[in-house]
Design a protein around this motif. Structure first.
Motif, PDB file in Angstrom:
ATOM      1  N   ILE A 576      46.040  45.116  36.716  1.00 45.06           N
ATOM      2  CA  ILE A 576      47.084  45.252  35.690  1.00 45.06           C
ATOM      3  C   ILE A 576      46.578  46.233  34.635  1.00 45.06           C
ATOM      4  O   ILE A 576      45.795  45.890  33.751  1.00 45.06           O
ATOM      5  N   THR A 577      47.042  47.451  34.737  1.00 46.30           N
ATOM      6  CA  THR A 577      46.486  48.560  33.960  1.00 46.30           C
ATOM      7  C   THR A 577      46.609  48.361  32.458  1.00 46.30           C
ATOM      8  O   THR A 577      45.722  48.737  31.688  1.00 46.30           O
ATOM      9  N   PHE A 578      47.739  47.767  31.998  1.00 46.37           N
ATOM     10  CA  PHE A 578      47.997  47.683  30.559  1.00 46.37           C
ATOM     11  C   PHE A 578      47.434  46.412  29.922  1.00 46.37           C
ATOM     12  O   PHE A 578      47.604  46.206  28.720  1.00 46.37           O
ATOM     13  N   LEU A 579      46.785  45.561  30.715  1.00 42.84           N
ATOM     14  CA  LEU A 579      46.323  44.284  30.189  1.00 42.84           C
ATOM     15  C   LEU A 579      45.233  44.499  29.145  1.00 42.84           C
ATOM     16  O   LEU A 579      44.105  44.889  29.458  1.00 42.84           O
ATOM     17  N   ALA A 580      45.559  44.244  27.887  1.00 39.54           N
ATOM     18  CA  ALA A 580      44.627  44.463  26.786  1.00 39.54           C
ATOM     19  C   ALA A 580      44.030  43.164  26.275  1.00 39.54           C
ATOM     20  O   ALA A 580      42.936  43.157  25.704  1.00 39.54           O
ATOM     21  N   VAL A 581      44.766  42.050  26.438  1.00 37.04           N
ATOM     22  CA  VAL A 581      44.296  40.752  25.962  1.00 37.04           C
ATOM     23  C   VAL A 581      44.374  39.750  27.107  1.00 37.04           C
ATOM     24  O   VAL A 581      45.432  39.595  27.730  1.00 37.04           O
ATOM     25  N   LEU A 582      43.253  39.090  27.380  1.00 37.38           N
ATOM     26  CA  LEU A 582      43.194  38.055  28.411  1.00 37.38           C
ATOM     27  C   LEU A 582      42.438  36.869  27.855  1.00 37.38           C
ATOM     28  O   LEU A 582      41.322  37.013  27.348  1.00 37.38           O
ATOM     29  N   ASN A 583      43.051  35.672  27.936  1.00 38.01           N
ATOM     30  CA  ASN A 583      42.371  34.461  27.488  1.00 38.01           C
ATOM     31  C   ASN A 583      42.566  33.377  28.543  1.00 38.01           C
ATOM     32  O   ASN A 583      43.659  32.833  28.703  1.00 38.01           O
ATOM     33  N   LEU A 584      41.499  33.107  29.276  1.00 43.56           N
ATOM     34  CA  LEU A 584      41.499  32.046  30.293  1.00 43.56           C
ATOM     35  C   LEU A 584      40.522  30.933  29.911  1.00 43.56           C
ATOM     36  O   LEU A 584      40.158  30.103  30.753  1.00 43.56           O
ATOM     37  N   SER A 585      40.133  30.910  28.654  1.00 45.15           N
ATOM     38  CA  SER A 585      39.093  29.981  28.204  1.00 45.15           C
ATOM     39  C   SER A 585      39.560  28.532  28.265  1.00 45.15           C
ATOM     40  O   SER A 585      40.753  28.241  28.285  1.00 45.15           O
ATOM     41  N   HIS A 586      38.543  27.639  28.336  1.00 49.58           N
ATOM     42  CA  HIS A 586      38.762  26.197  28.262  1.00 49.58           C
ATOM     43  C   HIS A 586      39.720  25.699  29.342  1.00 49.58           C
ATOM     44  O   HIS A 586      40.746  25.091  29.078  1.00 49.58           O
ATOM     45  N   ASN A 587      39.345  26.017  30.585  1.00 55.15           N
ATOM     46  CA  ASN A 587      39.987  25.458  31.773  1.00 55.15           C
ATOM     47  C   ASN A 587      38.891  24.904  32.672  1.00 55.15           C
ATOM     48  O   ASN A 587      37.791  24.574  32.199  1.00 55.15           O
ATOM     49  N   GLN A 588      39.143  24.823  33.949  1.00 58.51           N
ATOM     50  CA  GLN A 588      38.146  24.341  34.915  1.00 58.51           C
ATOM     51  C   GLN A 588      37.989  25.359  36.043  1.00 58.51           C
ATOM     52  O   GLN A 588      37.839  25.019  37.212  1.00 58.51           O
ATOM     53  N   LEU A 589      38.029  26.636  35.673  1.00 60.12           N
ATOM     54  CA  LEU A 589      37.921  27.717  36.644  1.00 60.12           C
ATOM     55  C   LEU A 589      36.481  27.872  37.119  1.00 60.12           C
ATOM     56  O   LEU A 589      35.529  27.494  36.416  1.00 60.12           O
ATOM     57  N   GLU A 590      36.324  28.455  38.297  1.00 61.78           N
ATOM     58  CA  GLU A 590      34.993  28.588  38.869  1.00 61.78           C
ATOM     59  C   GLU A 590      34.896  29.876  39.669  1.00 61.78           C
ATOM     60  O   GLU A 590      35.897  30.567  39.930  1.00 61.78           O
ATOM     61  N   GLY A 591      33.684  30.199  40.060  1.00 64.36           N
ATOM     62  CA  GLY A 591      33.458  31.372  40.887  1.00 64.36           C
ATOM     63  C   GLY A 591      33.220  32.629  40.062  1.00 64.36           C
ATOM     64  O   GLY A 591      33.080  32.597  38.834  1.00 64.36           O
ATOM     65  N   ALA A 592      33.184  33.748  40.775  1.00 64.44           N
ATOM     66  CA  ALA A 592      32.868  35.028  40.136  1.00 64.44           C
ATOM     67  C   ALA A 592      34.080  35.590  39.406  1.00 64.44           C
ATOM     68  O   ALA A 592      35.201  35.577  39.921  1.00 64.44           O
ATOM     69  N   ILE A 593      33.823  36.086  38.213  1.00 64.06           N
ATOM     70  CA  ILE A 593      34.872  36.766  37.449  1.00 64.06           C
ATOM     71  C   ILE A 593      35.127  38.126  38.090  1.00 64.06           C
ATOM     72  O   ILE A 593      34.175  38.845  38.419  1.00 64.06           O
ATOM     73  N   PRO A 594      36.381  38.512  38.312  1.00 64.00           N
ATOM     74  CA  PRO A 594      36.655  39.835  38.894  1.00 64.00           C
ATOM     75  C   PRO A 594      35.985  40.943  38.098  1.00 64.00           C
ATOM     76  O   PRO A 594      35.830  40.856  36.870  1.00 64.00           O
ATOM     77  N   SER A 595      35.601  41.994  38.769  1.00 61.88           N
ATOM     78  CA  SER A 595      34.903  43.090  38.098  1.00 61.88           C
ATOM     79  C   SER A 595      35.738  44.362  38.171  1.00 61.88           C
ATOM     80  O   SER A 595      36.645  44.495  38.982  1.00 61.88           O
ATOM     81  N   GLY A 596      35.388  45.277  37.315  1.00 61.74           N
ATOM     82  CA  GLY A 596      36.034  46.580  37.322  1.00 61.74           C
ATOM     83  C   GLY A 596      37.307  46.622  36.514  1.00 61.74           C
ATOM     84  O   GLY A 596      37.856  45.604  36.098  1.00 61.74           O
ATOM     85  N   LYS A 597      37.792  47.852  36.279  1.00 58.48           N
ATOM     86  CA  LYS A 597      39.049  48.129  35.585  1.00 58.48           C
ATOM     87  C   LYS A 597      39.115  47.364  34.261  1.00 58.48           C
ATOM     88  O   LYS A 597      38.183  47.379  33.479  1.00 58.48           O
ATOM     89  N   GLN A 598      40.219  46.657  34.010  1.00 57.63           N
ATOM     90  CA  GLN A 598      40.411  46.018  32.715  1.00 57.63           C
ATOM     91  C   GLN A 598      39.380  44.934  32.428  1.00 57.63           C
ATOM     92  O   GLN A 598      39.054  44.668  31.274  1.00 57.63           O
ATOM     93  N   PHE A 599      38.865  44.300  33.461  1.00 56.10           N
ATOM     94  CA  PHE A 599      37.931  43.195  33.233  1.00 56.10           C
ATOM     95  C   PHE A 599      36.618  43.664  32.622  1.00 56.10           C
ATOM     96  O   PHE A 599      35.870  42.865  32.067  1.00 56.10           O
ATOM     97  N   ASN A 600      36.337  44.940  32.691  1.00 57.79           N
ATOM     98  CA  ASN A 600      35.139  45.460  32.021  1.00 57.79           C
ATOM     99  C   ASN A 600      35.306  45.495  30.503  1.00 57.79           C
ATOM    100  O   ASN A 600      34.337  45.719  29.780  1.00 57.79           O
ATOM    101  N   THR A 601      36.545  45.307  30.005  1.00 59.44           N
ATOM    102  CA  THR A 601      36.799  45.401  28.571  1.00 59.44           C
ATOM    103  C   THR A 601      36.830  44.038  27.882  1.00 59.44           C
ATOM    104  O   THR A 601      36.898  43.977  26.655  1.00 59.44           O
ATOM    105  N   PHE A 602      36.811  42.942  28.643  1.00 58.69           N
ATOM    106  CA  PHE A 602      36.934  41.608  28.048  1.00 58.69           C
ATOM    107  C   PHE A 602      35.559  41.027  27.753  1.00 58.69           C
ATOM    108  O   PHE A 602      34.611  41.182  28.536  1.00 58.69           O
ATOM    109  N   ASN A 603      35.461  40.322  26.608  1.00 59.48           N
ATOM    110  CA  ASN A 603      34.186  39.700  26.259  1.00 59.48           C
ATOM    111  C   ASN A 603      34.164  38.232  26.677  1.00 59.48           C
ATOM    112  O   ASN A 603      35.136  37.706  27.235  1.00 59.48           O
ATOM    113  N   ALA A 604      33.079  37.557  26.366  1.00 55.23           N
ATOM    114  CA  ALA A 604      32.866  36.187  26.846  1.00 55.23           C
ATOM    115  C   ALA A 604      33.904  35.205  26.318  1.00 55.23           C
ATOM    116  O   ALA A 604      34.178  34.185  26.964  1.00 55.23           O
TER     117      ALA A 604
END
Length: 658
Positions: A576-604
């Motif tokens: 998703i090219t225009f994705l500037a804000v992503l908040n998936l915090s405080h769930n029960q997600l697991e596994g590897a966080i996707p890499s590359g593209k927009q995900f390189n811009t998100f912090n912890a």
């Protein structure tokens, strides 16, 4: 009427003397054969869709007295063509080229304008340079007899340098209309403006003019319209304005005016009274409620205007817009406001301290397009008679104390684009549509911060047709029967509560956050391709993040935080090219966080509170955890098969690897 101009005019008699096709939907290139009309005197083609350039030989029509080609936004005039017009058309008395592209024309070309010219309108044409030529309005630009005869001068939205000085005021004493809105006024001596005693309209909006409103305005006894908004005028509203008995339109918004609203306003018969965005205080004088011809009243954003809103305001039967927002008005909302006038298109009482209930009766056949009561202390229920507002485009009742269940009857409003019910006391289930075509034009749907429970209303997601296609329209939502008034709303945008002073018609928002919704996010969420923001945070949602969410290609903000979501983060979200804000915090997600593209811009902070997540920007993954994978079949959660267009995730992934 929609015509291709050349095919229409070729068979018209060459003896034509007047061609007036104002706002007829004409389209196509400006006809090159126009020169055959040797006897043409009056040409009015404004508000059409003509394109191309005005031909060089247009200047041969030397009988022309009046030309109006304004608001053909894709029409242009080249310097050679313009020079021929001003040199050859010696009988010209009116030249209006507003919004016609004149970027290449220099103001010096105006020096040869007809000596009989009485109206010059060049607003929004891109003209730039100095006006008058050589810093003076005498001599060759234009000649003295032109200056003395000029009745209308409009240079709004141009880059021409204008000098409002001695020469300007002494040589243009016959001016009746002076429109310099958003112009480039480099020097001004407004103490002399009183010399233009024939003025009926004066518009100096947006020119950074300061000081007090000049007392010499008292000499403009013929003035019908005075617009001084968006400047830096200070001091009190002068009493002498109430002595201008011809005044009907008074716009003083966006200045630094202080004091109270003059009670002597009853000496005028106003149609427009706009004092918004100043520093006025005190109550609304009762004399305003006697302005029976008033069509527009704005006292918005003065913050210190106080007192109650008198029910006498309903005496203003001709009102088209009423904006009293962002003040300190208190007391109850006058119950008559729902049915006192079928002319009313805009009603904005937001951000005050109003109490009581929403007016219970909306009359049938009303013209209300915008209703904003956000940010008050209103209680009770949402009245069902609001379905009589068939023209309603924006309904904002957010940030009140409304206690009710979800108002299903709003589904039937055919023009509703924006529905904001956030931060109230709505409760119970939202079961989904009760009609066959619910919310046919809805693009902003905000029911956040209530007490709504049960599963997400999946069927609404499936039926919001206006959000299923990406709308590239960049226009703003404006009042239908009162030009110039832009709709506004307060929404949470990318995590911050923001006032949108203008609403882009293409804006798509779903905000169901801060409720008690449970169950899974519907797999068909990816159908809503017009979404720019999706917020389902702070609920009790379970299950996995649907793979189809990666098909929300226009999404700029996604917040699914503080739920009970499990599984892996879909790799498709990285596309998703225009994705500037992503908040998936405080769930029960697991596994590897996707890499590359927009995900390189998100912090912890986008992923914190998910103990099973790893990879940038969280701790590194063990080799056993591997990268985020695409499920291989529907049993693994592949919901792309729900899309009837045949463009599933496998095709999307291949396309992005090429």
């Amino acid at each position: 009427m929609s015509l291709v101009v050349p095919n229409f005019l070729m068979n018209v008699s060459s003896s034509l003397s007047s061609l007036q096709l104002y706002s007829c939907g004409l389209q196509g290139e400006f006809p090159s054969f126009m020169t055959k009309f040797k006897h043409l005197q009056y040409l009015d083609l404004r508000y059409n869709n003509l394109t191309g350039s005005i031909p060089y030989d247009f200047g041969q029509l030397n009988e022309l007295v009046s030309i109006d080609l304004s608001f053909n936004d894709y029409l242009s005039v080249e310097p050679i063509s313009f020079d021929k017009i001003v040199q050859n058309l010696t009988k010209l008395r009116g030249l209006r080229l507003g919004s016609v592209n004149m970027d290449l024309v220099t103001p010096n070309s105006l020096a040869n304008l007809s000596s009989s010219l009485s109206a010059l309108g060049l607003w929004g044409c891109g003209l730039q340079g100095k006006f008058p030529a050589n810093d003076r309005l005498t001599g060759s630009f234009p000649s003295s007899n032109v200056s003395n005869d000029l009745r209308l001068l409009g240079l709004s939205h141009t880059k021409i340098s204008v000098y409002l000085d001695y020469d300007f005021f002494t040589n243009l004493k016959l001016l009746e209309v002076l429109v310099l809105k958003y112009c480039n006024i480099l020097r001004s001596n407004l103490t002399m403006i009183g010399q233009l005693t024939q003025l009926t309209r004066l518009d100096l909006i947006g020119n950074n003019l300061g000081g007090q409103i000049p007392p010499s305005l008292r000499n403009l006894v013929h003035l019908n319209s005075l617009y001084l908004g968006n400047n830096n005028f200070s001091g009190q509203i002068p009493d002498f304005l109430t002595s201008l008995t011809q005044l009907e339109n008074l716009g003083l918004s966006l200045n630094h005016l202080s004091g109270t609203i003059p009670s002597q306003i009853n000496t005028l018969s106003l149609k427009l009274f706009d004092l918004g965005n100043n520093h006025l205080h005190g109550p609304i004088p009762s004399s305003i409620f006697k302005q029976e011809n008033l069509e527009g009243l704005s006292l918005a954003s003065n913050s210190k205007l106080t007192g109650e809103i008198s029910s006498s305001i309903c005496n203003l039967k001709l009102l088209r817009f009423l904006d009293l927002s962002n003040n300190s008005f208190s007391g109850s909302v006058p119950q008559c406001l729902g049915n006192f006038s079928n002319s009313l298109s805009v009603l904005n009482l937001g951000m005050n301290n109003l109490q009581g209930t929403i007016f219970s009766t909306f009359s049938k056949g009303n013209n209300l397009g915008y209703l904003n009561l956000n940010g008050n202390k209103l209680e009770g229920k949402i009245p069902s008679s609001i379905i009589n507002c068939a023209m309603l485009e924006v309904l904002d009742l957010g940030n009140n104390k409304i206690e009710d269940t979800f108002p299903y009857f709003l589904e039937t409003l055919p023009e509703l684009h924006v529905l904001v019910l956030k931060s109230n006391k709505l409760q119970g289930f939202v079961n989904g549509p009760t009609t066959n075509d619910p919310f046919p034009k809805l693009r902003i749907f905000d029911i956040s911060s209530n007490n709504l429970t049960g599963p997400l209303p999946t069927e609404y997601f499936y039926s919001l047709e206006a959000l299923m296609a990406y709308d590239q329209n960049t226009v703003y939502m404006m009042a239908r029967n009162y030009s110039g008034y832009a709709y506004s709303i307060v929404v949470t945008w990318k995590g911050f509560e923001i006032l949108f002073e203008k609403i882009q018609s293409a804006l798509g928002i779903l905000d169901f956050s801060n409720n008690n919704f449970n169950g899974e996010i519907p797999k068909l969420i990816g159908k809503l391709n017009g979404l720019r923001q999706l917020n389902l945070s702070h609920n009790s949602l379970t299950g996995q993040i649907p793979l189809s969410s990666g098909m929300l290609f226009n999404l700029e903000s996604l917040d699914l935080s503080s739920n009970l979501l499990t599984g892996r983060i879909p790799q498709q979200l990285a596309f998703i090219t225009f994705l500037a804000v992503l908040n998936l915090s405080h769930n029960q997600l697991e596994g590897a966080i996707p890499s590359g593209k927009q995900f390189n811009t998100f912090n912890a902070s986008s992923f914190e509170g998910n103990l099973g997540l790893c990879g940038f920007p969280m701790p590194n993954c063990n080799s056993s955890e591997g990268p985020a994978l695409l499920p291989s079949n529907s049993d693994d959660g592949d919901d792309s098969t729900f899309f009837g267009d045949g463009f599933g995730w496998k095709a999307a992934t291949i396309a992005n690897q090429k």
